[in-house]
Design a protein around this motif. Structure first.
Motif, PDB file in Angstrom:
ATOM      1  N   ALA A  51     -25.003 -10.668  -0.154  1.00  0.00           N
ATOM      2  CA  ALA A  51     -23.837 -11.179   0.568  1.00  0.00           C
ATOM      3  C   ALA A  51     -22.697 -11.346  -0.422  1.00  0.00           C
ATOM      4  CB  ALA A  51     -24.152 -12.514   1.228  1.00  0.00           C
ATOM      5  N   GLU A  52     -21.475 -11.169   0.067  1.00  0.00           N
ATOM      6  CA  GLU A  52     -20.315 -11.301  -0.814  1.00  0.00           C
ATOM      7  C   GLU A  52     -19.259 -12.170  -0.137  1.00  0.00           C
ATOM      8  OE1 GLU A  52     -18.944  -7.862  -3.187  1.00  0.00           O
ATOM      9  OE2 GLU A  52     -17.070  -8.080  -2.069  1.00  0.00           O
ATOM     10  N   TYR A  53     -18.699 -13.100  -0.917  1.00  0.00           N
ATOM     11  CA  TYR A  53     -17.575 -13.901  -0.429  1.00  0.00           C
ATOM     12  C   TYR A  53     -16.364 -13.606  -1.299  1.00  0.00           C
ATOM     13  CZ  TYR A  53     -14.614 -17.724   1.060  1.00  0.00           C
ATOM     14  OH  TYR A  53     -13.558 -18.448   1.538  1.00  0.00           O
ATOM     15  N   ARG A  54     -15.216 -13.317  -0.661  1.00  0.00           N
ATOM     16  CA  ARG A  54     -13.995 -12.932  -1.397  1.00  0.00           C
ATOM     17  C   ARG A  54     -12.886 -13.957  -1.248  1.00  0.00           C
ATOM     18  NH1 ARG A  54     -14.011  -6.959   1.387  1.00  0.00           N
ATOM     19  NH2 ARG A  54     -16.056  -6.294   0.625  1.00  0.00           N
ATOM     20  N   CYS A  91     -20.658 -18.404  -0.819  1.00  0.00           N
ATOM     21  CA  CYS A  91     -19.542 -19.341  -0.604  1.00  0.00           C
ATOM     22  C   CYS A  91     -19.640 -20.514  -1.578  1.00  0.00           C
ATOM     23  CB  CYS A  91     -19.524 -19.858   0.830  1.00  0.00           C
ATOM     24  SG  CYS A  91     -19.188 -18.583   2.062  1.00  0.00           S
ATOM     25  N   PRO A  98     -28.061 -16.079   1.634  1.00  0.00           N
ATOM     26  CA  PRO A  98     -27.180 -15.449   0.648  1.00  0.00           C
ATOM     27  C   PRO A  98     -25.707 -15.634   1.017  1.00  0.00           C
ATOM     28  CG  PRO A  98     -28.905 -13.922   1.322  1.00  0.00           C
ATOM     29  CD  PRO A  98     -29.066 -15.148   2.165  1.00  0.00           C
ATOM     30  N   GLU A  99     -25.410 -15.614   2.334  1.00  0.00           N
ATOM     31  CA  GLU A  99     -24.029 -15.824   2.786  1.00  0.00           C
ATOM     32  C   GLU A  99     -23.492 -17.166   2.285  1.00  0.00           C
ATOM     33  OE1 GLU A  99     -26.484 -14.571   4.685  1.00  0.00           O
ATOM     34  OE2 GLU A  99     -25.730 -13.467   6.426  1.00  0.00           O
ATOM     35  N   ASN A 100     -24.283 -18.236   2.531  1.00  0.00           N
ATOM     36  CA  ASN A 100     -23.812 -19.571   2.142  1.00  0.00           C
ATOM     37  C   ASN A 100     -23.876 -19.780   0.629  1.00  0.00           C
ATOM     38  OD1 ASN A 100     -23.055 -20.445   4.700  1.00  0.00           O
ATOM     39  ND2 ASN A 100     -25.129 -21.120   5.207  1.00  0.00           N
ATOM     40  N   GLU A 118     -11.923 -15.384   1.480  1.00  0.00           N
ATOM     41  CA  GLU A 118     -11.183 -15.255   2.735  1.00  0.00           C
ATOM     42  C   GLU A 118     -11.515 -16.407   3.694  1.00  0.00           C
ATOM     43  OE1 GLU A 118     -10.780 -10.832   4.096  1.00  0.00           O
ATOM     44  OE2 GLU A 118     -12.574 -11.020   2.882  1.00  0.00           O
TER      45      GLU A 118
END
Lengths: 144, 138
Positions: B129-132, B101, B96-98, B134
Motif C-alpha cells: 500500500a502507498e500513501y502520498r 498513513c 498496509p493501508e493504515n 493526499e
C-alpha cells in the motif's frame, strides 16, 4: 479528514502469443515484429500489478478486500489467459495485437468496470524483466 | 522546485490480526479469513522524500539522517503486536493501508528540511500500500 491510499496487488500468468499484422507483407511483418512474429509463437512469464485507490473502509481498514480483488482478477484475467495462447485461445485479442501496450489496455478495460466501487488507478504489466507497460487513470501529463 | 526524490528502504517484523470490535470469532473469520488469526510478516517500508538540493552538500537530505529517522519510526512497531502495542492502531486495523498513513504522518513530523512524498509498505512481495499525503475532503 480522509486519506487516499493506493493498494497494489501483484499477479502472474504465463502465456504464448505472436505479433503479426495481416495488413503487412511477410517481409514487413519481419521488419516490424522481428522474432516476436515467429509463426509458431513464443511466450512470457507476465507479471501484472493492479493498483486500486480509495479511502480505507473504516471497518476493514482496506481500500478493497483482498479476496474480492483476487477473485475478480482470477476470473477476468488469469483463468482465461494463463497457460494459453493469447491470440489463438482467447476472444480478447481477436483483431487486436497482443503487444504489451494492448494487453495492458485490455486489462484496464476488463477490470475497471467490475471493482465493486473501488477505483482502478494503474495497471503495470511486465512482459520481461527489462520491459514493462503502464496504464494510468489520468492523462499521463497530469501524472508526470 | 525540481521533481527529484530520494528514497530509502528498510525492513521490520511485526504481528497483527484483523478483527472488528465486538464481533464473534466466527464472524471475524467470515470477514477476514485467516488474517483474523494472530500472525506476522516481514514488512518492508519504502519512503520517498522530496525537496531542493542543498548547494552545500548536493543532497536533498542526508541519507544517513533519513535512515535514522525512519528507524526511529520503525522502533515503534518492530517486533511488536501492532494491534495491542501501537497506540495508532487502537482506532483502526493495522492493514498496509493504515500502516502507510501512520508512517507517513510519523515521518513527516520528524523531517524538517524536506517533504515526505510517499510511503510504501510491503506486507509481502505481492501486496503493498502507498500513501502520498493526499487528503479527500468529505
Amino acid at each position: 479528514m480522509k486519506l487516499k491510499v493506493y493498494l497494489t496487488r501483484i499477479y502472474r500468468f504465463s502465456s504464448a502469443h505472436r505479433l503479426y499484422s495481416p495488413r503487412l507483407t511477410e517481409e514487413e511483418n519481419r521488419a516490424v515484429f522481428g522474432n516476436c512474429g515467429n509463426p509458431k509463437g513464443h511466450g512470457h512469464n507476465y507479471i501484472l500489478e493492479v493498483t486500486i485507490s480509495g479511502i480505507p473502509d473504516p471497518l476493514t481498514g482496506m481500500v478493497i478486500r483482498r479476496q474480492n480483488l483476487d477473485r475478480i482478477v482470477e476470473d477476468k484475467i488469469i483463468q482465461p489467459w494463463d497457460h494459453r495462447h493469447l491470440d489463438e485461445d482467447t476472444a480478447d485479442f481477436k483483431g487486436n495485437f497482443s503487444t504489451g501496450e494492448v494487453i495492458t489496455r485490455i486489462v484496464w478495460e476488463k477490470l475497471r468496470s467490475c471493482l465493486e466501487g473501488a477505483s482502478l488507478s494503474k495497471i503495470k504489466l511486465w512482459e520481461t524483466s527489462s520491459s514493462f507497460f503502464e496504464y494510468f487513470e489520468k492523462d499521463i501529463e497530469t501524472v508526470l | 522546485m525540481e521533481r527529484i526524490f530520494i528514497s530509502c528502504r528498510l525492513e521490520f517484523s511485526a504481528s497483527h490480526y484483523y478483527r472488528a470490535a465486538g464481533w464473534s470469532e466466527e464472524d471475524n473469520f467470515k470477514e477476514f479469513g485467516k488474517a483474523s488469526r494472530h500472525h506476522g510478516h516481514n514488512y518492508m517500508i519504502e519512503a520517498a522524500v522530496h525537496g531542493g538540493i542543498n548547494p552545500e552538500t548536493g543532497m536533498i537530505i542526508n541519507i544517513r539522517e533519513l535512515k535514522k529517522m525512519i528507524k526511529e519510526v520503525l522502533e515503534t512497531v518492530d517486533h511488536k503486536n501492532l494491534n495491542e502495542e501501537v497506540p495508532y492502531f487502537q482506532s483502526c486495523l493495522p492493514t498496509p493501508e493504515n500502516l502507510a498513513c501512520y508512517f507517513f504522518q510519523a515521518l513527516s513530523s520528524k523531517i524538517q528540511t524536506a517533504c515526505t512524498a510517499s510511503v510504501r509498505v510491503y506486507e509481502e512481495e505481492s501486496l503493498y500500500a502507498e500513501y502520498r499525503g493526499e487528503v479527500v475532503k468529505a
